[in-house]
Design a protein around this motif. Sequence first.
Motif, PDB file in Angstrom:
ATOM      1  N   VAL A 114       0.812  -1.208   0.000  1.00 53.69           N
ATOM      2  CA  VAL A 114       0.000   0.000   0.000  1.00 53.69           C
ATOM      3  C   VAL A 114       0.852   1.269   0.000  1.00 53.69           C
ATOM      4  CG1 VAL A 114      -1.782   1.289   1.183  1.00 53.69           C
ATOM      5  CG2 VAL A 114      -1.883  -1.168   1.150  1.00 53.69           C
ATOM      6  N   GLY A 115       1.643   1.480   1.042  1.00 51.51           N
ATOM      7  CA  GLY A 115       2.329   2.760   1.179  1.00 51.51           C
ATOM      8  C   GLY A 115       3.719   2.733   0.576  1.00 51.51           C
ATOM      9  N   THR A 116       4.308   3.914   0.437  1.00 50.83           N
ATOM     10  CA  THR A 116       5.648   3.997  -0.126  1.00 50.83           C
ATOM     11  C   THR A 116       6.712   4.185   0.944  1.00 50.83           C
ATOM     12  OG1 THR A 116       5.362   6.351  -0.404  1.00 50.83           O
ATOM     13  CG2 THR A 116       4.902   4.971  -2.291  1.00 50.83           C
ATOM     14  N   CYS A 117       6.317   4.475   2.166  1.00 47.64           N
ATOM     15  CA  CYS A 117       7.248   4.568   3.289  1.00 47.64           C
ATOM     16  C   CYS A 117       8.414   5.503   3.062  1.00 47.64           C
ATOM     17  CB  CYS A 117       7.803   3.184   3.646  1.00 47.64           C
ATOM     18  SG  CYS A 117       6.518   2.061   4.147  1.00 47.64           S
ATOM     19  N   GLY A 118       8.216   6.573   2.346  1.00 44.78           N
ATOM     20  CA  GLY A 118       9.331   7.499   2.224  1.00 44.78           C
ATOM     21  C   GLY A 118       9.004   8.608   1.242  1.00 44.78           C
ATOM     22  N   PRO A 119       9.700   9.752   1.347  1.00 41.66           N
ATOM     23  CA  PRO A 119       9.511  10.795   0.361  1.00 41.66           C
ATOM     24  C   PRO A 119      10.243  10.434  -0.933  1.00 41.66           C
ATOM     25  CG  PRO A 119      11.094  11.497   1.999  1.00 41.66           C
ATOM     26  CD  PRO A 119      10.659  10.135   2.403  1.00 41.66           C
ATOM     27  N   ARG A 120      10.009  11.209  -1.998  1.00 38.98           N
ATOM     28  CA  ARG A 120      10.574  10.885  -3.301  1.00 38.98           C
ATOM     29  C   ARG A 120      12.098  10.803  -3.256  1.00 38.98           C
ATOM     30  NH1 ARG A 120       7.129  11.366  -7.967  1.00 38.98           N
ATOM     31  NH2 ARG A 120       9.050  11.084  -9.126  1.00 38.98           N
ATOM     32  N   PHE A 122      14.076   9.769  -0.874  1.00 35.01           N
ATOM     33  CA  PHE A 122      14.652   8.669  -0.086  1.00 35.01           C
ATOM     34  C   PHE A 122      13.928   7.371  -0.396  1.00 35.01           C
ATOM     35  CE2 PHE A 122      16.926  11.929   1.571  1.00 35.01           C
ATOM     36  CZ  PHE A 122      16.449  12.604   2.676  1.00 35.01           C
ATOM     37  N   TYR A 123      14.181   6.794  -1.560  1.00 31.38           N
ATOM     38  CA  TYR A 123      13.611   5.504  -1.957  1.00 31.38           C
ATOM     39  C   TYR A 123      12.091   5.489  -1.973  1.00 31.38           C
ATOM     40  CZ  TYR A 123      18.386   4.142  -1.050  1.00 31.38           C
ATOM     41  OH  TYR A 123      19.739   4.093  -1.039  1.00 31.38           O
ATOM     42  N   THR A 125      10.589   6.817  -4.698  1.00 32.89           N
ATOM     43  CA  THR A 125      10.285   6.936  -6.123  1.00 32.89           C
ATOM     44  C   THR A 125      10.134   5.547  -6.686  1.00 32.89           C
ATOM     45  OG1 THR A 125      11.712   8.855  -6.199  1.00 32.89           O
ATOM     46  CG2 THR A 125      11.042   7.922  -8.281  1.00 32.89           C
ATOM     47  N   SER A 322       7.205  15.230   1.818  1.00 33.40           N
ATOM     48  CA  SER A 322       6.043  14.417   2.087  1.00 33.40           C
ATOM     49  C   SER A 322       6.227  13.073   1.421  1.00 33.40           C
ATOM     50  CB  SER A 322       4.819  15.131   1.514  1.00 33.40           C
ATOM     51  OG  SER A 322       3.753  14.251   1.467  1.00 33.40           O
ATOM     52  N   ALA A 323       5.584  12.041   1.977  1.00 35.82           N
ATOM     53  CA  ALA A 323       5.689  10.725   1.368  1.00 35.82           C
ATOM     54  C   ALA A 323       5.046  10.741  -0.010  1.00 35.82           C
ATOM     55  CB  ALA A 323       4.975   9.701   2.245  1.00 35.82           C
ATOM     56  N   PRO A 326       0.840   6.605  -2.974  1.00 40.50           N
ATOM     57  CA  PRO A 326       0.808   5.146  -2.947  1.00 40.50           C
ATOM     58  C   PRO A 326       0.732   4.588  -4.360  1.00 40.50           C
ATOM     59  CG  PRO A 326      -0.647   5.999  -1.271  1.00 40.50           C
ATOM     60  CD  PRO A 326      -0.149   7.175  -2.033  1.00 40.50           C
TER      61      PRO A 326
ATOM     62  N   GLY B 338       2.553   1.735   7.159  1.00 39.93           N
ATOM     63  CA  GLY B 338       2.705   1.382   5.751  1.00 39.93           C
ATOM     64  C   GLY B 338       1.588   1.857   4.861  1.00 39.93           C
ATOM     65  N   ALA B 339       1.019   3.005   5.156  1.00 43.66           N
ATOM     66  CA  ALA B 339      -0.093   3.506   4.348  1.00 43.66           C
ATOM     67  C   ALA B 339       0.202   4.972   4.038  1.00 43.66           C
ATOM     68  CB  ALA B 339      -1.397   3.336   5.106  1.00 43.66           C
TER      69      ALA B 339
END
Lengths: 457, 516
Positions: A114-120, A122-123, A125, A322-323, A326, B338-339
């Motif tokens: 679901v989530g990307t766990c990081g801003p563009r 820091f991994y 992207t 910002s992250a 998704p 994780g969201a």
Amino acid sequence: FFQAPAYHLILEGILILWIIRLLFSKTYKLQERSDLTLKEKEELIEEWQPEPLVPPVPKDHPALNYNIVSGPPTHIITVNGKECINFASFNFLGLLNNEKVKSAAQASLKKYGVGTCGPRGFYGTFDVHLELEERLAKFMRTEEAIIYSYGFATIASAIPAYSKRGDIVFVDEAACFAIQKGLQASRSNIKLFKHNDMADLERLLKEQETEDQKNPRKARVTRRFIVVEGLYMNTGDICPLPELIKLKYKYKVRIFLEESLSFGVLGEHGRGITEHFGINIDDIDLISANMENSLASIGGFCCGRSFIIDHQRLSGQGYCFSASLPPLLAAAAIEALNIMEDNPDIFQTLRAKCERMHKALQGISGLKVVGESFSPALHLQLEESCGSRENDVKLLKRVVDYCMNSGIALTQARYLEKEEKCLPPPSVRVVITVEQTEQELDKAASLLKEAAQSVLN
Amino acid sequence: QKNGVSNGTLYKKTFIEHFEQAPMYVAVFTFVGFAVGTIFGYLRDFMRAWGLEKRNIATEREQQKDFVPLYQDFENFYTRNLYLRIRDNWNRPICSVPGPQFDLMERVTDDYNWTFRFTGRTIKNVINMGSYNYLGFAETDVNALKTVTIELEKYGTGVCSTRQEMGTLDKHVELEKLVAKFLGVEDAMVFGMGFATNSMNIPALVGKGCLILSDELNHTSLVLGARLSGATIRIFKHNNMQSLEKLLRDAIIYGQPRTHRAWKKIIILVEGIYSMEGSIVRLPEIVSLKNKYKAYLYLDEAHSIGAVGATGRGVVEYFGMSPDDVDVLMGTFTKSFGAAGGYIAGRKDLVDFLRTHSHSAVYATSMCPAVAEQIIRAMKCLMGLDGTTQGLQRVRQLEKNTRYFRRKLHEMGFIIYGNDDSPVVPLLLYMPGKIGAFARRMLEKNIGVVVVGFPATPITESRARFCVSAAHTREMLDTVLNALDELGDFLHLKYSRYSKSSHPELYEESRLELED
């Protein structure tokens, strides 16, 4: 020592006496601030009472009780337990419930979670983000596009990235709240011009020109921008883009265009107001739009030439800090773009439905239609206000409730009354989507006529 | 120097934070490094201006050449000449789930980082020390994502309306109740973006005539929210309670500047864990100050919710305090769950006020329902409501991993900042040349790290930041530690003058490791 002339000795003596006097005299501070004793300070601290953190909200506040939608907000929507036809969600192209879009999102969910766990930076992207940016740039026929993870943050981060303190921004009065927040964050000089009034804008530009002639050095480093929307959310009409382009080259101002409502609606292929008017897209410096209306996803994007867009990758606050979006939402947006490209006739269908509804809503006693005939988001305002805004809101609520009870889901347009620069009058929002059938459009129009009759007369 | 304050009455366990200063020669060499970079930058700019070197950057359109230039040349000096040289260490695209290991897309540059080209290969199973995946909920296990898949099929991806209009779904109501239960407060409200939660709600809570006391190292979203509110902002030194108390006293005694009217409200903005320092906020002291001076406390738990505390409830639980002590509990779902999205929780009147007056509720789209389901399932797992103890196990594993990782790094002799319990581990690099070297060599060893330099950190304190995750196994951590050991010797990064051998009494074994 004794060979010096007398006047010299006297002068030196006077100077020495003056210095001694200064050394021993009392010093004066510029501000008379008497020092408080410790006891007085403690008393002040004891006595001070702050306001409560939040003022109490009255139980009957019009916005306190939300309409709760059970299930997806698609064409048939279940609001507060009652099934209605949806005339309130900005699902213009009906892609919210599209099977292909959902399966693309499911595939992405299986692969990326679901989530990307990081801003563009820091991994955060993902290859889907890069693909979506490429596709959007290709679709809009610009060099580059940049994606944000939230629609509101898109224009609110894009404007302060370019316009800083001391720059001048000419913005339309009816600009949406996100633009207002972007302008506030930028600390630039804001000049409002009357809605869609090119003469007023030209007047402001001329005034600025005379100012510049007084101080040419400052004028050479002051950037100027015009911020307009393609299809205004608050009034439902479009901006006169060809005249704006003329003004742009005449007065050397850059144009930022906000196309949240017109992307995927105007133009032969849905490319927005530049296609609608047949203008070369390079003439617009920055186009910003959110993907939450026509593309039925979440997020936003800006597109334009690389010279302009690349700057946001390091100075767009909503992008860097910002992250990222998704990946399932990005995949859904790509699939929605595919559908838009493969079926260019849906735009024509949507426009026909808008025209039909616009015509059907004319002539309701007590309510007037505000918006262009091809705009899918219309406002119904009271023809004459009954005194105060509060009472107008209550009256419109009764209209909306009448319609909801009979199976048409509508909503009032919501604003923050104290925060808006130019508060629009209270209105009912009517949204036309490609999924509504002609019978449903007619039913809605006749129901609104009935509601207006019973409530307003 | 170590900042180990153990104020026995307020703190229930020892609070040890490290902010060791590097030896003087390191600072000197750092400045020399930046000076060399700057000189070469000027040289290159000169060569480019006179056509001796090819210009690779995008330029303004021909038709708009006589417009006022959009960017001042010197604004971009740092970007063009210093950042560009090591640009390949950021924005690295990945093509798998950001779990404890991920796949990177191989990216090469033919013109010294001006442009990049993908070779089409992927670097597989790179150990991920950069993503904010503290509890390991970024996973693609089919069983774990079962409910998310169902909800995605049912609801679709978008919402197409704002909370106050037609955008409140039953999923949001369910999520808000669960968040309130999780945190132990009366009510909560969720928003679609964590950054926007701060920037759109702080202006709703405070306005002109109010005072904001904000920590030096607060996140950009807090700073933006404070600026947009129109209130007066005063900054206190990072985690420094004397500085905060002095500001509070001065504010109440002297009132607003020039008019000396009393302040309407005073609000203190702090974060749970600071992401660049790894330090934890001194919550007991702040709460006692806030009660004494009648101020309000806004706690941003973006990194600390789920990551600290015996059951993952954040810094409030970590310090053994009650959630009623904090007026506004804010957090994000991006890191531990994780969201995506954020929440604000607290008393019912606060949340009711936000429902009617928050900018986000009126003008911004609500959260995607599938994302909301992911948060619901992660939170249920943490609370044990799904019938397993997996949630608690993850929290324990994170704690163990954090302590192990930090202890080993200290033993090796690196300078690490922050609290012993924080899963954010900044390792100081100092010199600009080492930033690029460190990140590139770690990638060669198949480990992905995050390096940060100026302007996110002070100019002399560039660092590498590790985010420990509950999903990291002991073997992965050992691989990383061995690589760090080697690289530390090669790049001379072991600046610390204190290592375990000289101060054994400060390295008490965690009681959890004894229970193992």
